[in-house]
Write a protein that holds these residues in place. Sequence first.
Motif, PDB file in Angstrom:
ATOM      1  N   TRP A  13      91.687  85.798 137.069  1.00  0.00           N
ATOM      2  CA  TRP A  13      90.477  86.593 136.805  1.00  0.00           C
ATOM      3  C   TRP A  13      90.419  87.014 135.338  1.00  0.00           C
ATOM      4  CZ3 TRP A  13      86.053  86.975 139.042  1.00  0.00           C
ATOM      5  CH2 TRP A  13      85.235  88.100 138.922  1.00  0.00           C
ATOM      6  N   ALA A  14      91.576  87.406 134.790  1.00  0.00           N
ATOM      7  CA  ALA A  14      91.629  87.798 133.382  1.00  0.00           C
ATOM      8  C   ALA A  14      91.283  86.633 132.474  1.00  0.00           C
ATOM      9  CB  ALA A  14      93.021  88.340 133.040  1.00  0.00           C
ATOM     10  N   ALA A  15      91.850  85.468 132.782  1.00  0.00           N
ATOM     11  CA  ALA A  15      91.684  84.312 131.904  1.00  0.00           C
ATOM     12  C   ALA A  15      90.299  83.677 132.027  1.00  0.00           C
ATOM     13  CB  ALA A  15      92.762  83.271 132.210  1.00  0.00           C
ATOM     14  N   GLU A  16      89.875  83.438 133.274  1.00  0.00           N
ATOM     15  CA  GLU A  16      88.666  82.647 133.487  1.00  0.00           C
ATOM     16  C   GLU A  16      87.385  83.471 133.486  1.00  0.00           C
ATOM     17  OE1 GLU A  16      89.031  79.490 133.265  1.00  0.00           O
ATOM     18  OE2 GLU A  16      91.213  79.764 133.213  1.00  0.00           O
ATOM     19  N   THR A  17      87.504  84.783 133.636  1.00  0.00           N
ATOM     20  CA  THR A  17      86.306  85.633 133.601  1.00  0.00           C
ATOM     21  C   THR A  17      86.325  86.553 132.387  1.00  0.00           C
ATOM     22  OG1 THR A  17      86.078  85.543 136.007  1.00  0.00           O
ATOM     23  CG2 THR A  17      84.941  87.335 134.862  1.00  0.00           C
ATOM     24  N   ILE A  52      88.697  98.525 126.183  1.00  0.00           N
ATOM     25  CA  ILE A  52      89.622  97.721 126.971  1.00  0.00           C
ATOM     26  C   ILE A  52      88.874  97.038 128.107  1.00  0.00           C
ATOM     27  CG2 ILE A  52      91.553  99.228 126.412  1.00  0.00           C
ATOM     28  CD1 ILE A  52      91.417 100.206 129.400  1.00  0.00           C
ATOM     29  N   ALA A  53      89.346  95.854 128.464  1.00  0.00           N
ATOM     30  CA  ALA A  53      88.929  95.157 129.675  1.00  0.00           C
ATOM     31  C   ALA A  53      90.192  94.971 130.503  1.00  0.00           C
ATOM     32  CB  ALA A  53      88.294  93.811 129.346  1.00  0.00           C
ATOM     33  N   VAL A  54      90.129  95.313 131.775  1.00  0.00           N
ATOM     34  CA  VAL A  54      91.337  95.330 132.598  1.00  0.00           C
ATOM     35  C   VAL A  54      91.158  94.422 133.807  1.00  0.00           C
ATOM     36  CG1 VAL A  54      92.980  96.759 133.873  1.00  0.00           C
ATOM     37  CG2 VAL A  54      91.779  97.704 131.889  1.00  0.00           C
ATOM     38  N   ALA A  55      92.124  93.531 134.007  1.00  0.00           N
ATOM     39  CA  ALA A  55      92.181  92.669 135.188  1.00  0.00           C
ATOM     40  C   ALA A  55      93.613  92.722 135.721  1.00  0.00           C
ATOM     41  CB  ALA A  55      91.784  91.244 134.831  1.00  0.00           C
ATOM     42  N   LEU A  56      93.949  93.861 136.295  1.00  0.00           N
ATOM     43  CA  LEU A  56      95.290  94.156 136.795  1.00  0.00           C
ATOM     44  C   LEU A  56      95.174  94.834 138.153  1.00  0.00           C
ATOM     45  CD1 LEU A  56      96.815  95.614 133.508  1.00  0.00           C
ATOM     46  CD2 LEU A  56      97.662  93.567 134.683  1.00  0.00           C
ATOM     47  N   LEU A  80      86.272  98.266 133.296  1.00  0.00           N
ATOM     48  CA  LEU A  80      87.315  98.224 134.310  1.00  0.00           C
ATOM     49  C   LEU A  80      86.897  97.366 135.489  1.00  0.00           C
ATOM     50  CD1 LEU A  80      88.239 102.022 134.251  1.00  0.00           C
ATOM     51  CD2 LEU A  80      89.242 100.159 132.908  1.00  0.00           C
ATOM     52  N   ASP A  81      87.883  97.049 136.347  1.00  0.00           N
ATOM     53  CA  ASP A  81      87.605  96.257 137.534  1.00  0.00           C
ATOM     54  C   ASP A  81      87.579  97.152 138.761  1.00  0.00           C
ATOM     55  OD1 ASP A  81      86.985  93.870 138.782  1.00  0.00           O
ATOM     56  OD2 ASP A  81      88.634  92.776 137.840  1.00  0.00           O
ATOM     57  N   LYS A  82      87.098  96.603 139.853  1.00  0.00           N
ATOM     58  CA  LYS A  82      87.082  97.355 141.106  1.00  0.00           C
ATOM     59  C   LYS A  82      88.321  96.980 141.930  1.00  0.00           C
ATOM     60  CE  LYS A  82      86.852  93.759 143.211  1.00  0.00           C
ATOM     61  NZ  LYS A  82      87.954  93.438 144.141  1.00  0.00           N
ATOM     62  N   PRO A  83      88.837  97.864 142.788  1.00  0.00           N
ATOM     63  CA  PRO A  83      88.522  99.276 142.834  1.00  0.00           C
ATOM     64  C   PRO A  83      89.107  99.993 141.621  1.00  0.00           C
ATOM     65  CG  PRO A  83      90.378  98.852 144.274  1.00  0.00           C
ATOM     66  CD  PRO A  83      89.905  97.522 143.762  1.00  0.00           C
ATOM     67  N   LEU A  84      88.540 101.133 141.304  1.00  0.00           N
ATOM     68  CA  LEU A  84      88.987 101.878 140.128  1.00  0.00           C
ATOM     69  C   LEU A  84      90.460 102.241 140.224  1.00  0.00           C
ATOM     70  CD1 LEU A  84      88.216 103.381 137.496  1.00  0.00           C
ATOM     71  CD2 LEU A  84      87.572 105.332 138.932  1.00  0.00           C
ATOM     72  N   ALA A  85      90.930 102.597 141.424  1.00  0.00           N
ATOM     73  CA  ALA A  85      92.311 103.019 141.660  1.00  0.00           C
ATOM     74  C   ALA A  85      92.592 102.825 143.137  1.00  0.00           C
ATOM     75  CB  ALA A  85      92.490 104.484 141.259  1.00  0.00           C
TER      76      ALA A  85
END
Length: 299
Positions: A12-16, A65-69, A90-95
Amino acid sequence: MLRFGLFGTGHWAAETHAAAIDAHPGATLAGVWGRDPAKAGALAARHGVPAFDDVDALLGACDAIAVALPPDVQAEIAVRAAAAGRHLLLDKPLALSLAEADRVVAAAQAAGVASVVFFTQRFHPNITGFLAATAAAGGWQHARGTMFASIYQPGNPYGDSQWRRQHGALWDIGPHALSLILPVLGRVTRVAAMNGPSGLVHLLLTHDGGATSSISLTLDAPAEAVTRDFVFFGDNGIESVPPGDGSVLQAFGTAIDQLLEEIEAGTRDHRCDVRFGREVVAVLEAAETARAEGRTVEL
């Protein structure tokens, strides 16, 4: 030009994330951090940017920041980023808990940074238009949502995701479902939930004003049963949410556009900001309690 620090190195981090940032005329990739330094180095090299082995070092080199973790890792990094004055994509879910989501919201508000949470469906223009028109029409009594995914087939890039295996469809695709229903029916006030076979989870929700919704989710559907179907029922008849009319990369590009608009305008009221992300986490946490304890949970 908004400099993004990318946190994450998976598919997701790499391709999106990385691909969309690289393609965006108003954004640039400043560097990559990942829990696996070798993967971070490979992704960074692919885009001609440095890899960082320290979170704070990358925060010092970016504007946003963009986060895919995994969500628990994301929440901690988001708090640190906000405290450093960095904007948040940020990505879903937030936490993975309401307490952690509250920490992110508090940090973002204290720092005054802009935030967007990437609920993919909400960044397709035709879906955005549909939800706005449907909400404006009013008179809705019930919504039904079904999301049956199948990520454990050979070759699926998400099949080995440990957080998805642990937390299942409720936390992975539940946010997508809620992101389509909440804008029309409003805040959730009561939650009931029940497990089904093959990782199925069923939610029954009551919303402000008395409308209800039901949602069925799984990540382990038979390949022939994969579906996404959302329908509203009410005074104006029956309305079905259309499929998105663009690619995931286009949707992420729209999310970047809207983060830039928030930053430039100085506004902090995006419809999918960390406060909305927190609202979704509250429902997910209540559903977790409801299905574990066999009771209805009030919000």
